[in-house]
Design a protein around this motif. Structure first.
Motif, short mmCIF file in Angstrom:
data_model
loop_
_atom_site.label_atom_id
_atom_site.label_comp_id
_atom_site.label_asym_id
_atom_site.label_seq_id
_atom_site.Cartn_x
_atom_site.Cartn_y
_atom_site.Cartn_z
N ALA A 1 0.75 -1.23 0.01
CA ALA A 1 -0.09 -0.01 0.12
C ALA A 1 0.79 1.24 -0.07
N THR A 2 0.45 2.20 -0.65
CA THR A 2 1.22 3.47 -0.84
C THR A 2 0.15 4.53 -0.68
N SER A 3 0.61 5.85 -0.71
CA SER A 3 -0.29 7.12 -0.53
C SER A 3 -1.28 6.97 -2.13
N GLY A 4 -0.76 6.13 -3.04
CA GLY A 4 -1.56 6.35 -4.22
C GLY A 4 -2.24 5.13 -4.68
N GLY A 5 -2.50 4.13 -3.47
CA GLY A 5 -3.05 2.79 -3.54
C GLY A 5 -1.92 1.80 -3.51
N GLN A 6 -2.53 0.31 -3.83
CA GLN A 6 -1.64 -0.95 -3.97
C GLN A 6 -1.00 -0.73 -5.21
N ILE A 7 0.35 -1.08 -5.02
CA ILE A 7 1.32 -1.15 -6.13
C ILE A 7 2.14 -2.40 -6.15
N ARG A 8 2.58 -2.99 -7.21
CA ARG A 8 3.55 -4.13 -7.33
C ARG A 8 5.06 -3.80 -7.00
N LEU A 9 5.73 -4.47 -6.27
CA LEU A 9 6.94 -3.90 -5.81
C LEU A 9 7.90 -3.83 -7.04
N ALA A 10 7.67 -4.85 -8.01
CA ALA A 10 8.63 -4.73 -9.26
C ALA A 10 8.24 -3.35 -9.91
N LYS A 11 7.00 -2.78 -9.92
CA LYS A 11 6.66 -1.51 -10.69
C LYS A 11 6.93 -0.40 -10.04
N SER A 12 7.32 -0.42 -8.72
CA SER A 12 7.62 0.67 -7.81
C SER A 12 8.76 1.55 -8.26
N SER A 13 8.89 2.66 -7.80
CA SER A 13 9.81 3.55 -7.87
C SER A 13 10.60 3.88 -6.81
N ALA A 14 11.79 4.68 -6.70
CA ALA A 14 12.41 5.05 -5.44
C ALA A 14 11.63 6.04 -4.55
N SER A 15 10.78 6.55 -5.27
CA SER A 15 9.86 7.71 -4.60
C SER A 15 8.72 7.02 -4.06
N ASP A 16 8.28 5.83 -4.50
CA ASP A 16 6.99 5.36 -4.03
C ASP A 16 7.07 4.74 -2.66
N LEU A 17 8.61 3.84 -2.50
CA LEU A 17 8.83 3.19 -1.27
C LEU A 17 10.24 3.71 -0.84
N GLU A 18 10.24 3.62 0.69
CA GLU A 18 11.70 3.47 1.03
C GLU A 18 12.16 2.10 1.30
N LEU A 19 12.87 1.53 0.35
CA LEU A 19 13.58 0.29 0.69
C LEU A 19 14.92 0.13 0.67
N ARG A 20 15.45 -0.71 1.37
CA ARG A 20 17.03 -0.91 1.40
C ARG A 20 17.21 -1.67 0.18
N ILE A 21 18.21 -1.02 -0.65
CA ILE A 21 18.63 -1.63 -1.90
C ILE A 21 19.90 -2.89 -1.50
N GLU A 22 19.77 -3.91 -2.09
CA GLU A 22 20.82 -4.95 -2.03
C GLU A 22 21.81 -4.72 -3.15
N PRO A 23 23.20 -4.50 -2.43
CA PRO A 23 24.19 -4.55 -3.55
C PRO A 23 24.07 -5.54 -4.37
N ALA A 24 24.65 -5.47 -5.70
CA ALA A 24 24.83 -6.60 -6.70
C ALA A 24 26.11 -7.38 -6.10
N GLY A 25 26.02 -8.71 -6.18
CA GLY A 25 27.13 -9.47 -5.79
C GLY A 25 28.08 -9.66 -6.92
N PRO A 26 28.88 -10.70 -6.79
CA PRO A 26 29.98 -10.92 -7.76
C PRO A 26 29.50 -11.54 -9.09
N SER A 27 28.19 -12.18 -9.05
CA SER A 27 27.56 -12.64 -10.41
C SER A 27 26.55 -11.72 -10.93
N GLY A 28 26.57 -10.41 -10.21
CA GLY A 28 25.60 -9.50 -10.77
C GLY A 28 24.50 -9.52 -10.01
N ILE A 29 24.35 -10.46 -9.06
CA ILE A 29 23.07 -10.36 -8.45
C ILE A 29 23.24 -9.96 -7.08
#
Length: 127
Positions: free
Chosen positions: A99-127
């Motif tokens: 849930a966001t102020s604009g309603g329900q959104i999929r995390l895959a479609k969210s942007s940095a301004s939608d949610l405050e999420l911790r970002i996982e750094p890329a590992g050696p294999s690019g993941i």
């Protein structure tokens, strides 16, 4: 006699200092702000995996409507590290909504301004 009095005085001072330190530590712990992880809801039967990869071993299948806490997500928001009860693992962000102020959104479609999420750094294999 003086030595006995001095020893009891030192023991009393030590006890008072120990009690004061315990009170300070207890107060700090008691008044710590509660860390609330962002929550999401499973929108489809969702595999909880050991790594952010469709081929990674499956830990569990989370039913529709399950609530998960989000620890972090990959920078491209394709996978998120989540907790469901005592289980931890990776889930496809495509099947997580929040849930966001604009309603329900999929995390895959969210942007940095939608949610405050911790970002996982890329590992050696690019993941």
């Amino acid at each position: 006699m003086n030595r006995l009095l001095l020893a009891s005085h030192c023991a009393l001072r030590f006890s008072l200092r120990l009690a004061a330190a315990a009170a300070i530590v207890g107060g700090v712990i008691w008044f710590q702000p509660e860390v609330v992880e962002p929550q999401a809801q499973v929108s489809n039967g969702l595999n909880l995996r050991t790594a952010p990869d469709r081929r990674a071993p499956r830990l569990a299948v989370l039913p529709v409507g399950s609530k998960v806490e989000i620890d972090s997500c990959l920078a491209d928001r394709s996978w998120c590290r989540v907790r469901h009860g005592s289980q931890r693992g990776w889930a496809s962000a495509q099947y997580l909504t929040t849930a966001t102020s604009g309603g329900q959104i999929r995390l895959a479609k969210s942007s940095a301004s939608d949610l405050e999420l911790r970002i996982e750094p890329a590992g050696p294999s690019g993941i």
